[in-house]
Design a protein around this motif. Structure first.
Motif, PDB file in Angstrom:
ATOM      1  N   GLU A 140       0.818  -1.212   0.000  1.00  0.00           N
ATOM      2  CA  GLU A 140       0.000   0.000   0.000  1.00  0.00           C
ATOM      3  C   GLU A 140       0.855   1.266   0.000  1.00  0.00           C
ATOM      4  O   GLU A 140       0.417   2.311  -0.459  1.00  0.00           O
ATOM      5  CB  GLU A 140      -0.943   0.037   1.206  1.00  0.00           C
ATOM      6  N   LEU A 141       2.067   1.165   0.527  1.00  0.00           N
ATOM      7  CA  LEU A 141       2.953   2.326   0.599  1.00  0.00           C
ATOM      8  C   LEU A 141       3.710   2.566  -0.700  1.00  0.00           C
ATOM      9  O   LEU A 141       4.145   3.679  -0.969  1.00  0.00           O
ATOM     10  CB  LEU A 141       3.968   2.142   1.737  1.00  0.00           C
ATOM     11  N   VAL A 142       3.880   1.519  -1.503  1.00  0.00           N
ATOM     12  CA  VAL A 142       4.710   1.596  -2.702  1.00  0.00           C
ATOM     13  C   VAL A 142       3.888   2.124  -3.877  1.00  0.00           C
ATOM     14  O   VAL A 142       3.184   1.386  -4.550  1.00  0.00           O
ATOM     15  CB  VAL A 142       5.345   0.222  -3.028  1.00  0.00           C
ATOM     16  N   THR A 143       3.982   3.435  -4.092  1.00  0.00           N
ATOM     17  CA  THR A 143       3.300   4.110  -5.187  1.00  0.00           C
ATOM     18  C   THR A 143       4.325   4.994  -5.904  1.00  0.00           C
ATOM     19  O   THR A 143       5.351   5.354  -5.300  1.00  0.00           O
ATOM     20  CB  THR A 143       2.145   4.993  -4.680  1.00  0.00           C
ATOM     21  N   PRO A 144       4.070   5.352  -7.147  1.00  0.00           N
ATOM     22  CA  PRO A 144       5.049   6.182  -7.873  1.00  0.00           C
ATOM     23  C   PRO A 144       5.381   7.497  -7.167  1.00  0.00           C
ATOM     24  O   PRO A 144       6.523   7.957  -7.226  1.00  0.00           O
ATOM     25  CB  PRO A 144       4.365   6.439  -9.219  1.00  0.00           C
ATOM     26  N   GLU A 145       4.411   8.085  -6.501  1.00  0.00           N
ATOM     27  CA  GLU A 145       4.657   9.376  -5.855  1.00  0.00           C
ATOM     28  C   GLU A 145       5.196   9.266  -4.431  1.00  0.00           C
ATOM     29  O   GLU A 145       5.480  10.281  -3.782  1.00  0.00           O
ATOM     30  CB  GLU A 145       3.399  10.239  -5.868  1.00  0.00           C
ATOM     31  N   ALA A 146       5.410   8.058  -3.931  1.00  0.00           N
ATOM     32  CA  ALA A 146       5.920   7.859  -2.568  1.00  0.00           C
ATOM     33  C   ALA A 146       7.404   8.221  -2.484  1.00  0.00           C
ATOM     34  O   ALA A 146       8.198   7.859  -3.350  1.00  0.00           O
ATOM     35  CB  ALA A 146       5.715   6.412  -2.135  1.00  0.00           C
ATOM     36  N   SER A 147       7.752   8.944  -1.421  1.00  0.00           N
ATOM     37  CA  SER A 147       9.162   9.259  -1.169  1.00  0.00           C
ATOM     38  C   SER A 147       9.773   8.117  -0.355  1.00  0.00           C
ATOM     39  O   SER A 147       9.056   7.239   0.144  1.00  0.00           O
ATOM     40  CB  SER A 147       9.275  10.561  -0.387  1.00  0.00           C
ATOM     41  N   LEU A 148      11.083   8.143  -0.195  1.00  0.00           N
ATOM     42  CA  LEU A 148      11.744   7.129   0.631  1.00  0.00           C
ATOM     43  C   LEU A 148      11.253   7.215   2.072  1.00  0.00           C
ATOM     44  O   LEU A 148      11.108   6.203   2.745  1.00  0.00           O
ATOM     45  CB  LEU A 148      13.260   7.291   0.552  1.00  0.00           C
ATOM     46  N   GLU A 149      10.985   8.428   2.514  1.00  0.00           N
ATOM     47  CA  GLU A 149      10.449   8.615   3.866  1.00  0.00           C
ATOM     48  C   GLU A 149       9.059   7.987   3.981  1.00  0.00           C
ATOM     49  O   GLU A 149       8.741   7.355   4.985  1.00  0.00           O
ATOM     50  CB  GLU A 149      10.390  10.106   4.185  1.00  0.00           C
ATOM     51  N   ASP A 150       8.253   8.137   2.932  1.00  0.00           N
ATOM     52  CA  ASP A 150       6.900   7.572   2.934  1.00  0.00           C
ATOM     53  C   ASP A 150       6.908   6.051   3.092  1.00  0.00           C
ATOM     54  O   ASP A 150       6.011   5.482   3.703  1.00  0.00           O
ATOM     55  CB  ASP A 150       6.148   7.920   1.645  1.00  0.00           C
ATOM     56  N   ILE A 151       7.921   5.413   2.484  1.00  0.00           N
ATOM     57  CA  ILE A 151       7.972   3.943   2.567  1.00  0.00           C
ATOM     58  C   ILE A 151       8.867   3.466   3.709  1.00  0.00           C
ATOM     59  O   ILE A 151       9.187   2.291   3.823  1.00  0.00           O
ATOM     60  CB  ILE A 151       8.409   3.300   1.228  1.00  0.00           C
ATOM     61  N   GLU A 152       9.279   4.435   4.554  1.00  0.00           N
ATOM     62  CA  GLU A 152      10.076   4.148   5.742  1.00  0.00           C
ATOM     63  C   GLU A 152      11.379   3.443   5.392  1.00  0.00           C
ATOM     64  O   GLU A 152      11.759   2.451   6.001  1.00  0.00           O
ATOM     65  CB  GLU A 152       9.248   3.342   6.756  1.00  0.00           C
ATOM     66  N   CYS A 153      12.061   3.987   4.395  1.00  0.00           N
ATOM     67  CA  CYS A 153      13.312   3.427   3.896  1.00  0.00           C
ATOM     68  C   CYS A 153      14.478   4.132   4.583  1.00  0.00           C
ATOM     69  O   CYS A 153      14.726   5.313   4.340  1.00  0.00           O
ATOM     70  CB  CYS A 153      13.360   3.605   2.382  1.00  0.00           C
ATOM     71  N   ASP A 154      15.206   3.421   5.432  1.00  0.00           N
ATOM     72  CA  ASP A 154      16.344   4.014   6.136  1.00  0.00           C
ATOM     73  C   ASP A 154      17.639   3.742   5.367  1.00  0.00           C
ATOM     74  O   ASP A 154      17.634   3.130   4.296  1.00  0.00           O
ATOM     75  CB  ASP A 154      16.420   3.508   7.571  1.00  0.00           C
ATOM     76  N   SER A 155      18.755   4.194   5.900  1.00  0.00           N
ATOM     77  CA  SER A 155      20.032   4.078   5.191  1.00  0.00           C
ATOM     78  C   SER A 155      20.451   2.628   4.970  1.00  0.00           C
ATOM     79  O   SER A 155      20.996   2.285   3.918  1.00  0.00           O
ATOM     80  CB  SER A 155      21.130   4.853   5.928  1.00  0.00           C
ATOM     81  N   LEU A 156      20.191   1.767   5.928  1.00  0.00           N
ATOM     82  CA  LEU A 156      20.522   0.347   5.765  1.00  0.00           C
ATOM     83  C   LEU A 156      19.673  -0.282   4.656  1.00  0.00           C
ATOM     84  O   LEU A 156      20.178  -1.050   3.830  1.00  0.00           O
ATOM     85  CB  LEU A 156      20.318  -0.394   7.087  1.00  0.00           C
ATOM     86  N   THR A 157      18.407   0.077   4.602  1.00  0.00           N
ATOM     87  CA  THR A 157      17.522  -0.432   3.560  1.00  0.00           C
ATOM     88  C   THR A 157      17.985   0.052   2.188  1.00  0.00           C
ATOM     89  O   THR A 157      17.922  -0.696   1.210  1.00  0.00           O
ATOM     90  CB  THR A 157      16.071   0.003   3.823  1.00  0.00           C
ATOM     91  N   LEU A 158      18.481   1.279   2.102  1.00  0.00           N
ATOM     92  CA  LEU A 158      18.979   1.803   0.833  1.00  0.00           C
ATOM     93  C   LEU A 158      20.196   1.024   0.348  1.00  0.00           C
ATOM     94  O   LEU A 158      20.322   0.744  -0.847  1.00  0.00           O
ATOM     95  CB  LEU A 158      19.341   3.277   0.959  1.00  0.00           C
ATOM     96  N   VAL A 159      21.079   0.660   1.261  1.00  0.00           N
ATOM     97  CA  VAL A 159      22.246  -0.145   0.890  1.00  0.00           C
ATOM     98  C   VAL A 159      21.770  -1.496   0.363  1.00  0.00           C
ATOM     99  O   VAL A 159      22.233  -1.968  -0.677  1.00  0.00           O
ATOM    100  CB  VAL A 159      23.203  -0.322   2.089  1.00  0.00           C
ATOM    101  N   GLU A 160      20.845  -2.112   1.069  1.00  0.00           N
ATOM    102  CA  GLU A 160      20.312  -3.396   0.633  1.00  0.00           C
ATOM    103  C   GLU A 160      19.620  -3.263  -0.727  1.00  0.00           C
ATOM    104  O   GLU A 160      19.793  -4.107  -1.608  1.00  0.00           O
ATOM    105  CB  GLU A 160      19.335  -3.935   1.681  1.00  0.00           C
ATOM    106  N   LEU A 161      18.864  -2.187  -0.920  1.00  0.00           N
ATOM    107  CA  LEU A 161      18.181  -1.969  -2.187  1.00  0.00           C
ATOM    108  C   LEU A 161      19.191  -1.840  -3.327  1.00  0.00           C
ATOM    109  O   LEU A 161      19.009  -2.423  -4.396  1.00  0.00           O
ATOM    110  CB  LEU A 161      17.299  -0.715  -2.116  1.00  0.00           C
ATOM    111  N   SER A 162      20.273  -1.096  -3.116  1.00  0.00           N
ATOM    112  CA  SER A 162      21.267  -0.939  -4.178  1.00  0.00           C
ATOM    113  C   SER A 162      21.881  -2.282  -4.559  1.00  0.00           C
ATOM    114  O   SER A 162      22.112  -2.553  -5.742  1.00  0.00           O
ATOM    115  CB  SER A 162      22.341   0.076  -3.788  1.00  0.00           C
ATOM    116  N   LEU A 163      22.100  -3.149  -3.576  1.00  0.00           N
ATOM    117  CA  LEU A 163      22.637  -4.485  -3.858  1.00  0.00           C
ATOM    118  C   LEU A 163      21.630  -5.349  -4.609  1.00  0.00           C
ATOM    119  O   LEU A 163      21.990  -6.078  -5.538  1.00  0.00           O
ATOM    120  CB  LEU A 163      23.054  -5.169  -2.552  1.00  0.00           C
ATOM    121  N   LEU A 164      20.374  -5.255  -4.233  1.00  0.00           N
ATOM    122  CA  LEU A 164      19.327  -6.015  -4.911  1.00  0.00           C
ATOM    123  C   LEU A 164      19.126  -5.541  -6.348  1.00  0.00           C
ATOM    124  O   LEU A 164      18.895  -6.354  -7.251  1.00  0.00           O
ATOM    125  CB  LEU A 164      18.008  -5.936  -4.134  1.00  0.00           C
TER     126      LEU A 164
END
Length: 80
Positions: free
Chosen positions: A20-44
């Motif tokens: 429900e949080l993952v929409t085109p207009e959602a910011s990283l803050e909106d989806i509760e994406c922290d710095s560790l999640t960003l590192v994991e996302l870049s690897l994925l």
């Protein structure tokens, strides 16, 4: 599947972010994406899409649609 849909799948299936949080207009803050999640996302993204992108680059995008466009640009550049 387009790049945004692949990104959405990774966010939901791999990182367990609520669909429900993952929409085109959602910011990283909106989806509760922290710095560790960003590192994991870049690897994925590198593993699943072959896109070499750093977490700090992902942090600079205003929303998920812009992230999808950034990834599309990287893919297009890699194919050239």
């Amino acid at each position: 599947m387009n790049v945004y849909e692949s990104l959405k799948t990774i966010l939901i299936d791999e990182l367990k972010i609520s669909a429900e949080l993952v929409t085109p207009e959602a910011s990283l803050e909106d989806i509760e994406c922290d710095s560790l999640t960003l590192v994991e996302l870049s690897l994925l993204l590198e593993r699943d899409l072959g896109v070499d992108i750093e977490d700090h680059e992902l942090k600079e995008v205003p929303d998920l649609a812009a992230m999808g466009r950034l990834l599309e640009g990287r893919l297009a550049g890699a194919g050239a």
